[in-house]
Design an enzyme around this catalytic site. Structure first.
Site, PDB file in Angstrom:
ATOM      1  N   LYS A 202       0.831  -1.207   0.000  1.00  0.00           N
ATOM      2  CA  LYS A 202       0.000   0.000   0.000  1.00  0.00           C
ATOM      3  C   LYS A 202       0.864   1.254   0.000  1.00  0.00           C
ATOM      4  CE  LYS A 202      -1.958   2.620   3.095  1.00  0.00           C
ATOM      5  NZ  LYS A 202      -1.889   3.918   2.402  1.00  0.00           N
ATOM      6  N   GLU A 276      10.198   0.913  10.223  1.00  0.00           N
ATOM      7  CA  GLU A 276      11.144   2.002   9.918  1.00  0.00           C
ATOM      8  C   GLU A 276      10.389   3.288  10.219  1.00  0.00           C
ATOM      9  OE1 GLU A 276      14.215   1.644   8.645  1.00  0.00           O
ATOM     10  OE2 GLU A 276      14.237  -0.305   7.635  1.00  0.00           O
ATOM     11  N   GLU A 408      10.262  15.512  15.470  1.00  0.00           N
ATOM     12  CA  GLU A 408      10.541  15.424  14.035  1.00  0.00           C
ATOM     13  C   GLU A 408       9.632  16.409  13.291  1.00  0.00           C
ATOM     14  OE1 GLU A 408       9.262  11.892  11.862  1.00  0.00           O
ATOM     15  OE2 GLU A 408      11.225  11.891  10.904  1.00  0.00           O
TER      16      GLU A 408
HETATM   17  P1  NAD Z   1       2.150   7.933   8.298  1.00  0.00           P
HETATM   18  O1  NAD Z   1       2.535   7.039   9.412  1.00  0.00           O
HETATM   19  O2  NAD Z   1       1.032   8.854   8.519  1.00  0.00           O
HETATM   20  O3  NAD Z   1       1.787   7.083   6.996  1.00  0.00           O
HETATM   21  C1  NAD Z   1       2.610   6.062   6.493  1.00  0.00           C
HETATM   22  C2  NAD Z   1       1.753   5.052   5.796  1.00  0.00           C
HETATM   23  O4  NAD Z   1       0.908   4.427   6.745  1.00  0.00           O
HETATM   24  C3  NAD Z   1       0.832   5.633   4.725  1.00  0.00           C
HETATM   25  O5  NAD Z   1       0.745   4.704   3.658  1.00  0.00           O
HETATM   26  C4  NAD Z   1      -0.503   5.739   5.452  1.00  0.00           C
HETATM   27  O6  NAD Z   1      -1.615   5.683   4.607  1.00  0.00           O
HETATM   28  C5  NAD Z   1      -0.450   4.511   6.339  1.00  0.00           C
HETATM   29  N1  NAD Z   1      -1.263   4.586   7.542  1.00  0.00           N
HETATM   30  C6  NAD Z   1      -1.723   5.701   8.186  1.00  0.00           C
HETATM   31  N2  NAD Z   1      -2.437   5.334   9.281  1.00  0.00           N
HETATM   32  C7  NAD Z   1      -2.409   3.973   9.331  1.00  0.00           C
HETATM   33  C8  NAD Z   1      -2.946   3.002  10.231  1.00  0.00           C
HETATM   34  N3  NAD Z   1      -3.636   3.353  11.321  1.00  0.00           N
HETATM   35  N4  NAD Z   1      -2.720   1.689   9.984  1.00  0.00           N
HETATM   36  C9  NAD Z   1      -2.013   1.312   8.899  1.00  0.00           C
HETATM   37  N5  NAD Z   1      -1.489   2.178   8.009  1.00  0.00           N
HETATM   38  C10 NAD Z   1      -1.676   3.502   8.222  1.00  0.00           C
HETATM   39  O7  NAD Z   1       3.483   8.659   7.915  1.00  0.00           O
HETATM   40  P2  NAD Z   1       3.693   9.646   6.700  1.00  0.00           P
HETATM   41  O8  NAD Z   1       3.200  10.972   7.142  1.00  0.00           O
HETATM   42  O9  NAD Z   1       3.152   9.092   5.458  1.00  0.00           O
HETATM   43  O10 NAD Z   1       5.302   9.627   6.593  1.00  0.00           O
HETATM   44  C11 NAD Z   1       6.082  10.420   7.353  1.00  0.00           C
HETATM   45  C12 NAD Z   1       6.711   9.644   8.472  1.00  0.00           C
HETATM   46  O11 NAD Z   1       7.366   8.469   8.004  1.00  0.00           O
HETATM   47  C13 NAD Z   1       7.781  10.436   9.146  1.00  0.00           C
HETATM   48  O12 NAD Z   1       7.612  10.374  10.534  1.00  0.00           O
HETATM   49  C14 NAD Z   1       9.081   9.748   8.746  1.00  0.00           C
HETATM   50  O13 NAD Z   1      10.136   9.843   9.628  1.00  0.00           O
HETATM   51  C15 NAD Z   1       8.657   8.358   8.552  1.00  0.00           C
HETATM   52  N6  NAD Z   1       9.558   7.695   7.593  1.00  0.00           N
HETATM   53  C16 NAD Z   1      10.462   6.799   8.057  1.00  0.00           C
HETATM   54  C17 NAD Z   1      11.343   6.172   7.188  1.00  0.00           C
HETATM   55  C18 NAD Z   1      12.351   5.177   7.667  1.00  0.00           C
HETATM   56  O14 NAD Z   1      12.935   4.488   6.852  1.00  0.00           O
HETATM   57  N7  NAD Z   1      12.585   5.063   8.950  1.00  0.00           N
HETATM   58  C19 NAD Z   1      11.276   6.448   5.825  1.00  0.00           C
HETATM   59  C20 NAD Z   1      10.340   7.367   5.378  1.00  0.00           C
HETATM   60  C21 NAD Z   1       9.475   7.981   6.287  1.00  0.00           C
END
Ligand code: NAD
Length: 497
Positions: A202, A276, A408
């Site tokens: 997804k 991650e 962050e």
């Molecule tokens: P997010 O957690 O809001 O979303 C990430 C993904 O999870 C999206 O596909 C979203 O639709 C999905 N999602 C949202 N709520 C969910 C739930 N309750 N259950 C299952 N899936 C759900 O994060 P974001 O705003 O998309 O990304 C930014 C964050 O990701 C930042 O905090 C960043 O540090 C982190 N990030 C980490 C890495 C890494 O490798 N450690 C890489 C990229 C981004």
């Protein structure tokens, strides 16, 4: 398929003053070889299908706010169908001769290279990142992940201690964020497939288009039906994957907040999990560093991809004696950073990924000011009037207790602090709930080894920053998650114990 111009409103830096530099486009908007469907579908069981609910949501170009496409919203029924297709495909895929599996991965890698230009333009349009980054980083690295893991398919017995006959984990749910949409998809899919698993993937809701283009590539490469299923949607779709009992392993990249929810759900069911998550990584400049190189390192660490980078060096620690020199040079360098049209090959900093993320970043900048920090935005260039933009920003007068030093921001905002001794630098760098990455700038080799060993970070870059490679494991400590992706270590998560 409707043909969509690369730059739907056709504007060249709308709102820019007439004396602003006029930059060449590359490629010229009218020649961009990209067609975008008016509506996307889901890939389930080797077929592109509409979501059962027929629901869709708009995805916009964050640099222009123009709607690019209506994206399919997968519900529980679609996720269930995707998991069933992945289950059906598991046995034949995992039993396929390793060399045959490798051929598919090589084919996918080559097709990504062949369609590189189109993928880069689409990534930039849907996500806002500068074309030079999509073209030189995201797309080549996505291909590299498939090439690299293709090579592992028939060598898996050397990947795990004890050798033997490694077996796949099963059906994998993979949920990815919006900052490196194509690269994260490749990063997750390639090791899973190499190890003989099948997948329900997804993408994030604001950046689904390159994942769907990758789905097209998988079809072109004749990947057997159900080996990879791509379901688009927001948090609810992600939750449906997490809660589905047919998922054997989950891999999640995203926020720490959602990661914690997923960890709870997986613990309750005993589902294998790698996470991650976020970061607040320290970038440490010692007085003996090559300062001009370190300045480039700062730019690369925090303004690459608008700071939408989990391992961004968002806390800069500078040895007190060189702080004035570093800030003076940083100011000069920032004036030359070009913020604007992401499709312009000269752009250094593109658009913020979404209105919501821009509001979050603005809130943190305001908070920094309220806490007594000095907010500096040296670039005087006017920003486009449409789209989501934030000038490269740094803050001085930051205390470790300040919100901008602890949380962050996930945007182009740097918190600058100083230190007097290596001990103090290490102590302050480790003073965070995160532990994803770190940078060290010094000309002294012994200092590199001593400091790197004592930093609590999954990746430590020395005299460079934000360099990625498929051969190298990536992952964090503490609230940055667990498990590694990439390299030999990354295979362990996709092989049964
Ligand atoms: P997010 O957690 O809001 O979303 C990430 C993904 O999870 C999206 O596909 C979203 O639709 C999905 N999602 C949202 N709520 C969910 C739930 N309750 N259950 C299952 N899936 C759900 O994060 P974001 O705003 O998309 O990304 C930014 C964050 O990701 C930042 O905090 C960043 O540090 C982190 N990030 C980490 C890495 C890494 O490798 N450690 C890489 C990229 C981004």
């Amino acid at each position: 398929m409707a043909s969509t111009p690369a730059h739907p409103d056709g504007a060249v830096h709308p709102g820019a003053p007439t004396d602003a530099p006029r930059w060449d486009y590359s490629p010229a908007p009218e020649t961009v070889p990209v067609t975008i469907p008016e509506r996307t579908q889901l890939l389930i069981g080797g077929k592109f299908v509409d979501p059962a609910s027929r629901k869709r949501f708009a995805t916009v170009n964050p640099a222009t706010e123009a709607v690019l496409s209506q994206v399919a919203e997968a519900g529980e029924a679609d996720v269930a169908a995707a998991v069933a297709a992945a289950r059906k495909a598991l046995k034949p895929w995992s039993k396929l001769r390793a060399g045959e599996r490798a051929k598919y991965l090589y084919r996918i890698a080559r097709r990504i290279q062949e369609r590189a230009r189109e993928l880069a333009v689409l990534e930039t349009m849907d996500g806002g990142k500068p074309i030079k980054e999509s073209r030189d980083v995201d797309v080549p690295l996505a291909a590299q992940h498939f090439f690299y893991h293709a090579g592992w398919c028939d060598k898996l017995r050397y990947a795990v201690p004890g050798g033997g006959d490694p077996q796949p984990v099963g059906v994998c749910g993979q949920i990815i964020p919006w900052n490196f949409p194509l690269l994260m998809a490749a990063w997750k899919l390639a090791p899973a497939l190499a190890c003989g698993n099948t997948v329900v993937l997804k993408p994030a809701e604001t950046t689904s288009l390159t994942a769907m283009r990758l789905a097209e590539i998988l079809q072109e490469c004749d990947l057997p039906p159900g080996v990879v299923n791509v379901v688009t949607g927001a948090g609810a779709t992600g939750r449906a994957i997490v809660e589905h009992k047919g998922i054997d392993k989950l891999a999640f990249t995203g926020s720490t907040e959602v990661g914690k929810l997923i960890a709870r759900a997986c613990a309750a069911r005993g589902t294998r999990l790698t996470l991650e998550l976020g970061g607040k990584s320290p970038n440490i400049i010692f007085a003996d560093a090559a300062i001009d190189q370190a300045i480039e390192g700062i730019v690369q660490s925090i303004w690459f991809n608008q700071g939408h980078v989990c391992c961004a060096g968002s806390r800069l620690f500078v040895e007190e004696s060189v702080l004035p020199e570093v800030l003076a040079k940083l100011d000069i360098r920032m004036r030359s950073l070009r913020v604007g049209d992401p499709l312009d090959k000269n752009t250094d900093v593109g658009a913020i990924n979404s209105r919501q993320q821009l509001a979050t970043i603005a809130k943190y900048i305001e908070e920094g000011g309220r806490e007594g920090c000095t907010v500096c935005q040296p670039g005087a260039q006017a920003l486009p009037t449409k789209g989501f933009w934030c000038r490269p920003t740094y803050m001085t007068g930051v205390q470790p207790s300040h919100v901008v030093a602890r949380e962050e921001i996930f945007g182009p905002v740097l918190a600058v602090m100083s230190f007097r001794t290596p001990e103090e630098a290490i102590q302050r760098a480790n003073n965070t709930p995160y532990g994803l990455a770190a940078g060290i700038w010094t000309e002294k080799g012994s200092k590199v080894f001593d400091v790197a060993r004592r930093l609590q970070a999954g990746v430590v870059w020395c005299n460079t920053y934000n360099q990625f490679d498929a051969t190298s494991p990536f992952g964090g400590f503490k609230e940055s998650g667990f498990g590694r992706e990439g390299g030999r270590h990354g295979l362990a998560a996709y092989l049964a114990d």
